[in-house]
Design a protein around this motif. Structure first.
Motif, PDB file in Angstrom:
ATOM      1  N   ASN A 154     -86.547  -3.256 -21.424  1.00 36.44           N
ATOM      2  CA  ASN A 154     -87.738  -3.987 -21.810  1.00 36.44           C
ATOM      3  C   ASN A 154     -87.697  -4.260 -23.308  1.00 36.44           C
ATOM      4  N   ILE A 169     -92.700  -6.026 -23.131  1.00 41.23           N
ATOM      5  CA  ILE A 169     -92.376  -7.056 -22.146  1.00 41.23           C
ATOM      6  C   ILE A 169     -91.306  -6.495 -21.217  1.00 41.23           C
ATOM      7  N   LEU A 171     -88.226  -6.499 -18.733  1.00 44.49           N
ATOM      8  CA  LEU A 171     -87.108  -7.429 -18.565  1.00 44.49           C
ATOM      9  C   LEU A 171     -86.343  -7.184 -17.271  1.00 44.49           C
ATOM     10  N   VAL A 197     -82.836 -14.946 -20.782  1.00 45.83           N
ATOM     11  CA  VAL A 197     -84.277 -14.833 -20.536  1.00 45.83           C
ATOM     12  C   VAL A 197     -85.032 -15.418 -21.717  1.00 45.83           C
ATOM     13  N   LEU A 199     -88.699 -15.848 -23.624  1.00 46.58           N
ATOM     14  CA  LEU A 199     -89.955 -15.115 -23.749  1.00 46.58           C
ATOM     15  C   LEU A 199     -90.950 -15.877 -24.606  1.00 46.58           C
ATOM     16  N   LYS A 205     -94.829 -12.576 -22.654  1.00 48.45           N
ATOM     17  CA  LYS A 205     -94.465 -12.722 -21.246  1.00 48.45           C
ATOM     18  C   LYS A 205     -93.174 -13.523 -21.114  1.00 48.45           C
ATOM     19  N   GLU A 206     -92.522 -13.314 -19.987  1.00 46.76           N
ATOM     20  CA  GLU A 206     -91.319 -14.073 -19.669  1.00 46.76           C
ATOM     21  C   GLU A 206     -91.712 -15.471 -19.194  1.00 46.76           C
ATOM     22  N   THR A 207     -90.997 -16.486 -19.681  1.00 44.92           N
ATOM     23  CA  THR A 207     -91.279 -17.859 -19.266  1.00 44.92           C
ATOM     24  C   THR A 207     -90.177 -18.474 -18.420  1.00 44.92           C
ATOM     25  N   HIS A 208     -88.931 -18.045 -18.659  1.00 46.91           N
ATOM     26  CA  HIS A 208     -87.807 -18.575 -17.885  1.00 46.91           C
ATOM     27  C   HIS A 208     -86.727 -17.506 -17.763  1.00 46.91           C
ATOM     28  N   ARG A 209     -85.921 -17.641 -16.718  1.00 46.64           N
ATOM     29  CA  ARG A 209     -84.743 -16.796 -16.529  1.00 46.64           C
ATOM     30  C   ARG A 209     -83.644 -17.676 -15.949  1.00 46.64           C
TER      31      ARG A 209
END
Length: 346
Positions: A154, A169, A171, A197, A199, A205-209
């Motif tokens: 994280n 956050i 991960l 990833v 952020l 927060k995560e926005t894309h992976r």
């Protein structure tokens, strides 16, 4: 980055001035190639502890070198040792918030961040993180420091101005290096699943992976913020150039073997990858969608991490010599007195 040479081999005291090894320089120096880069100096640094990241504060002309239980502070121009930041057990990374006059180290064995004054180098506080903070960056958009915790999988988020922890956050993967675009987005390599990833640094927060295939086990990461291109360096002599907005892999330039760090020079449009096989790969960004491998600059085996000076366009790469590993050992012990910084320039 857990794959680097962060191995405690006994405490060492530092002299006030760096020692220059003419013999080591003679062995490591190389002639300029197509890019003009070559080893121009080898600077011996006292102490036989392991290392991880190097951070160059180009404005303040300082090079911060992680060195096991402390951080060595070197002058970027004279290569003299100007100070030391003690009590940073298992230190991995260093970052600075120049606008706040503060620096930060990620202490992997203590699960803490040391906060220090940029002028005096004195410790002014600590912050608690999750397990094994590794990469660490400062995000100027939010004035927050982000640690990327290897075993915690994280990121711990710290208010740079007062050292308070403002959140974390998740991960779900072992994070490697990360970069900030300065506009509220942070990108981090996820080593186990070979993803990149994205952020949101404000909302945590995560926005894309995004998958990085054919890249496997990404480690170092660098960014061209103008073209919005990211370079992830990976195993199997492969890198991945990624569109920072769409996540699309644009190109996969071949690189040296055993990479662990990446850099970008906006003045030359060169991406760089440093590797443990003793090479520094130079890649030219011909356009946002075309990349040409210029050459592999010889450095020294074990020199797989680096710091880049945006003002002089020089690199600082830590290295050492090791004994042959004993049965059952992955790596032998460091030979005393061999820890040094290779300076690569033109």
């Amino acid at each position: 980055m857990m794959r680097k040479y962060l191995i405690p081999l006994g405490l060492a005291t530092l002299s006030a001035v760096a020692l220059f090894s003419a013999a080591a320089f003679s062995r490591a120096a190389s002639k300029p190639g197509a890019s003009g880069y070559h080893v121009i100096k080898t600077v011996s640094v006292p102490g036989d502890e392991g290392w991880d990241y190097v951070y160059v504060d180009s404005d303040a002309r300082r090079v911060y070198i992680s060195h096991g239980s402390h951080v060595v502070v070197m002058n970027a121009d004279t290569y003299a040792i100007e100070g030391d930041i003690p009590d940073t057990p298992g230190v991995h990374g260093i970052t600075v918030a120049s606008d706040l006059g503060r620096g930060f180290t990620s202490n992997g064995r203590a699960n803490t961040v040391t906060i220090f004054d940029l002028k005096t180098l004195k410790t002014i506080g600590t912050a608690k993180t999750d397990a094994n903070p590794d990469a660490i960056i400062y995000d100027p958009a939010t004035k927050r420091v982000f640690t990327f915790n290897g075993r915690g999988k994280n990121s711990t988020v710290i208010n740079a101005a007062d050292g308070s922890v403002v959140g974390s956050i998740p991960l779900g993967d072992k994070p490697e290096f990360a970069v900030s675009d300065g506009k509220g987005a942070i990108f981090v390599n996820a080593e186990e699943t070979s993803n990149l990833v994205a952020l949101d640094s404000q909302n945590l927060k995560e926005t894309h992976r995004w998958p990085l295939a054919p890249c496997k086990s990404p480690s170092g990461l660098a960014a061209d913020l103008k073209t919005r291109r990211l370079l992830a360096v990976c195993d199997d002599k492969v890198s991945a150039v990624v569109d920072a907005d769409s996540g699309k892999v644009i190109a996969t330039p071949a690189i040296c073997d055993g990479p662990d760090a990446a850099a970008f020079d906006p003045s030359s449009n060169y991406f760089f990858a440093s590797c443990g096989d003793g090479n520094l790969t130079v890649i030219h960004e011909d356009s946002a969608d075309k990349y040409t491998v210029v050459e592999n600059v010889p450095t020294k085996k074990t020199a797989r991490t680096m710091g880049f000076d945006l003002k002089t366009h020089k690199f600082f790469l830590p290295s050492a010599e090791f004994e042959p590993p004993a049965p059952g050992e992955r790596r032998g012990k460091m030979k005393p007195g061999t820890f040094a910084i290779l300076v690569v320039g033109k």
